[in-house]
Design a protein around this motif. Structure first.
Motif, mmCIF file in Angstrom:
data_model
loop_
_atom_site.group_PDB
_atom_site.id
_atom_site.type_symbol
_atom_site.label_atom_id
_atom_site.label_comp_id
_atom_site.label_asym_id
_atom_site.label_seq_id
_atom_site.Cartn_x
_atom_site.Cartn_y
_atom_site.Cartn_z
ATOM 1 N N ASP A 85 -1.852 -27.762 6.971
ATOM 2 C CA ASP A 85 -2.644 -28.872 6.456
ATOM 3 C C ASP A 85 -3.404 -28.578 5.168
ATOM 4 O O ASP A 85 -3.822 -29.489 4.462
ATOM 5 N N ARG A 86 -3.580 -27.289 4.850
ATOM 6 C CA ARG A 86 -4.351 -26.926 3.661
ATOM 7 C C ARG A 86 -4.090 -25.466 3.323
ATOM 8 O O ARG A 86 -3.340 -24.779 4.010
ATOM 9 N N ALA A 87 -4.714 -24.989 2.273
ATOM 10 C CA ALA A 87 -4.605 -23.574 1.920
ATOM 11 C C ALA A 87 -5.409 -22.737 2.910
ATOM 12 O O ALA A 87 -6.459 -23.172 3.397
ATOM 13 N N TYR A 88 -4.918 -21.551 3.215
ATOM 14 C CA TYR A 88 -5.615 -20.622 4.114
ATOM 15 C C TYR A 88 -5.507 -19.208 3.553
ATOM 16 O O TYR A 88 -4.614 -18.894 2.757
ATOM 17 N N ILE A 89 -6.418 -18.365 4.022
ATOM 18 C CA ILE A 89 -6.376 -16.945 3.709
ATOM 19 C C ILE A 89 -6.102 -16.198 5.011
ATOM 20 O O ILE A 89 -6.915 -16.221 5.932
ATOM 21 N N PHE A 90 -4.942 -15.565 5.110
ATOM 22 C CA PHE A 90 -4.599 -14.778 6.291
ATOM 23 C C PHE A 90 -5.119 -13.354 6.094
ATOM 24 O O PHE A 90 -4.844 -12.730 5.066
ATOM 25 N N VAL A 91 -5.868 -12.864 7.076
ATOM 26 C CA VAL A 91 -6.450 -11.521 6.985
ATOM 27 C C VAL A 91 -6.151 -10.759 8.268
ATOM 28 O O VAL A 91 -6.444 -11.250 9.365
ATOM 29 N N GLY A 92 -5.547 -9.574 8.141
ATOM 30 C CA GLY A 92 -5.215 -8.814 9.332
ATOM 31 C C GLY A 92 -5.106 -7.329 9.075
ATOM 32 O O GLY A 92 -5.166 -6.871 7.927
ATOM 33 N N ASN A 93 -4.941 -6.585 10.158
ATOM 34 C CA ASN A 93 -4.744 -5.141 10.015
ATOM 35 C C ASN A 93 -3.306 -4.857 9.587
ATOM 36 O O ASN A 93 -2.426 -5.706 9.711
ATOM 37 N N HIS A 94 -3.092 -3.654 9.081
ATOM 38 C CA HIS A 94 -1.818 -3.352 8.428
ATOM 39 C C HIS A 94 -1.191 -2.099 9.038
ATOM 40 O O HIS A 94 -1.678 -0.989 8.833
ATOM 41 N N LEU A 95 -0.092 -2.294 9.787
ATOM 42 C CA LEU A 95 0.581 -1.187 10.454
ATOM 43 C C LEU A 95 1.997 -0.954 9.951
ATOM 44 O O LEU A 95 2.534 0.142 10.090
ATOM 45 N N SER A 96 2.617 -1.991 9.395
ATOM 46 C CA SER A 96 4.026 -1.897 9.023
ATOM 47 C C SER A 96 4.305 -2.765 7.801
ATOM 48 O O SER A 96 3.590 -3.731 7.524
ATOM 49 N N VAL A 97 5.379 -2.436 7.107
ATOM 50 C CA VAL A 97 5.802 -3.244 5.967
ATOM 51 C C VAL A 97 6.200 -4.646 6.420
ATOM 52 O O VAL A 97 6.148 -5.609 5.642
ATOM 53 N N PHE A 98 6.593 -4.798 7.700
ATOM 54 C CA PHE A 98 7.020 -6.086 8.222
ATOM 55 C C PHE A 98 5.859 -6.990 8.646
ATOM 56 O O PHE A 98 6.080 -8.114 9.109
ATOM 57 N N ASP A 99 4.627 -6.519 8.497
ATOM 58 C CA ASP A 99 3.468 -7.338 8.864
ATOM 59 C C ASP A 99 3.417 -8.652 8.086
ATOM 60 O O ASP A 99 2.794 -9.616 8.529
ATOM 61 N N VAL A 100 4.063 -8.687 6.947
ATOM 62 C CA VAL A 100 4.039 -9.887 6.108
ATOM 63 C C VAL A 100 4.750 -11.064 6.778
ATOM 64 O O VAL A 100 4.526 -12.225 6.394
ATOM 65 N N VAL A 101 5.589 -10.773 7.755
ATOM 66 C CA VAL A 101 6.348 -11.846 8.410
ATOM 67 C C VAL A 101 5.418 -12.817 9.141
ATOM 68 O O VAL A 101 5.626 -14.039 9.094
ATOM 69 N N PHE A 102 4.387 -12.303 9.792
ATOM 70 C CA PHE A 102 3.548 -13.147 10.645
ATOM 71 C C PHE A 102 2.815 -14.262 9.886
ATOM 72 O O PHE A 102 2.865 -15.418 10.300
ATOM 73 N N PRO A 103 2.134 -13.974 8.781
ATOM 74 C CA PRO A 103 1.559 -15.094 8.036
ATOM 75 C C PRO A 103 2.617 -16.015 7.433
ATOM 76 O O PRO A 103 2.438 -17.229 7.382
ATOM 77 N N ASP A 158 -4.843 7.571 13.872
ATOM 78 C CA ASP A 158 -5.157 7.200 15.251
ATOM 79 C C ASP A 158 -6.364 6.264 15.326
ATOM 80 O O ASP A 158 -6.756 5.829 16.415
ATOM 81 N N GLU A 159 -6.957 5.979 14.193
ATOM 82 C CA GLU A 159 -8.101 5.060 14.153
ATOM 83 C C GLU A 159 -7.617 3.622 14.324
ATOM 84 O O GLU A 159 -6.509 3.275 13.891
ATOM 85 N N ILE A 160 -8.440 2.778 14.932
ATOM 86 C CA ILE A 160 -8.054 1.376 15.109
ATOM 87 C C ILE A 160 -7.869 0.707 13.754
ATOM 88 O O ILE A 160 -6.860 0.044 13.508
ATOM 89 N N PHE A 161 -8.833 0.880 12.874
ATOM 90 C CA PHE A 161 -8.744 0.346 11.521
ATOM 91 C C PHE A 161 -9.102 1.429 10.519
ATOM 92 O O PHE A 161 -9.941 2.291 10.789
ATOM 93 N N LEU A 162 -8.524 1.336 9.337
ATOM 94 C CA LEU A 162 -8.979 2.118 8.202
ATOM 95 C C LEU A 162 -10.206 1.419 7.617
ATOM 96 O O LEU A 162 -10.462 0.247 7.922
ATOM 97 N N PRO A 163 -10.978 2.089 6.777
ATOM 98 C CA PRO A 163 -12.115 1.418 6.126
ATOM 99 C C PRO A 163 -11.656 0.168 5.379
ATOM 100 O O PRO A 163 -10.630 0.182 4.699
ATOM 101 N N PHE A 164 -12.406 -0.906 5.535
ATOM 102 C CA PHE A 164 -12.055 -2.172 4.900
ATOM 103 C C PHE A 164 -12.535 -2.207 3.459
ATOM 104 O O PHE A 164 -13.625 -1.739 3.138
#
Length: 219
Positions: free
Chosen positions: A44-62, A131-137
């Protein structure tokens, strides 16, 4: 869509349309996945997708979560050579310096949002191989969201995408920092927004992890 409407599509829009049509046949059989949470299509409008990054294929989900063009923020080294150069150029990705402080990238992201496209940001800046859940943002997503009055769609994964293994991704409800719209932002304001976004992603990570553990126990 009529032939006339198709003809008016920008090359990048045609490219995304073709990729989405091919995805169920060329991607999903090899990398199956399930979407959890807010699985509506964000059309319905523009959005900003923000997520954690584990794989080159993560781009598929947004990319499969909207019918709009999604411009991914990508490190500028991907634009230098090889197949990745062709892909990021074709998708009109946004080149970003490794240190994450790139005014040109921010301006280009805002330009795309202004014309109704979406953008996708992985605030960790690179794939998490620790092994960390997230890297520094790295900051930026919240500031762009406030400046452009554009909702953020948070998304998280627990495990890296692997061939023939089902992946799981959790989408959250849109986040809008409306209390900061049209306000002169201080560094403290931006830090609060960045912290809120990171905490929300961490909470979603824990929720998805718990869900997957429960499902595994039931088998």
């Amino acid at each position: 869509m009529s032939k006339k409407e198709k003809a008016k599509l920008r090359p990048v829009a045609k490219w995304f349309r073709a990729m989405r049509r091919a995805e169920p046949f060329l991607y999903r059989p090899f990398f199956p996945y399930k979407k959890h949470g807010n699985v509506t299509q964000f059309n319905d409008r523009a959005y900003i997708f923000v997520g954690n990054h584990l794989s080159v294929f993560d781009v598929v989900f947004p990319a499969v979560s909207t019918n709009r063009v999604v411009h991914f923020m990508a490190k500028n080294t991907l634009f230098e050579k090889g197949l990745m150069k062709k892909f990021v150029t074709k998708c009109e990705c946004i080149p970003v310096n490794r240190d994450g402080t790139d005014v040109k990238a921010v301006m280009l992201a805002m330009k795309y949002l202004k014309i109704g496209d979406c953008i996708s940001i992985f605030p960790e800046g690179t794939r998490n191989k620790t092994d960390e859940i997230f890297l520094p943002f790295k900051s930026g997503a919240a500031a762009i969201s406030i400046k452009m009055k554009t909702p953020i769609i948070p998304m998280v994964q627990v495990k890296k995408i692997k061939l023939f293994h089902k992946s799981n991704v959790l989408f959250g409800e849109p986040i809008e920092f409306t209390e900061y719209y049209d306000k002169r932002l201080t560094e403290e304001d931006l830090n609060k927004c960045d912290d809120f976004l990171r905490n929300k992603l961490f909470e979603m990570y824990e929720n998805l992890n718990s869900l997957l553990i429960k499902k595994k126990r039931k088998k």
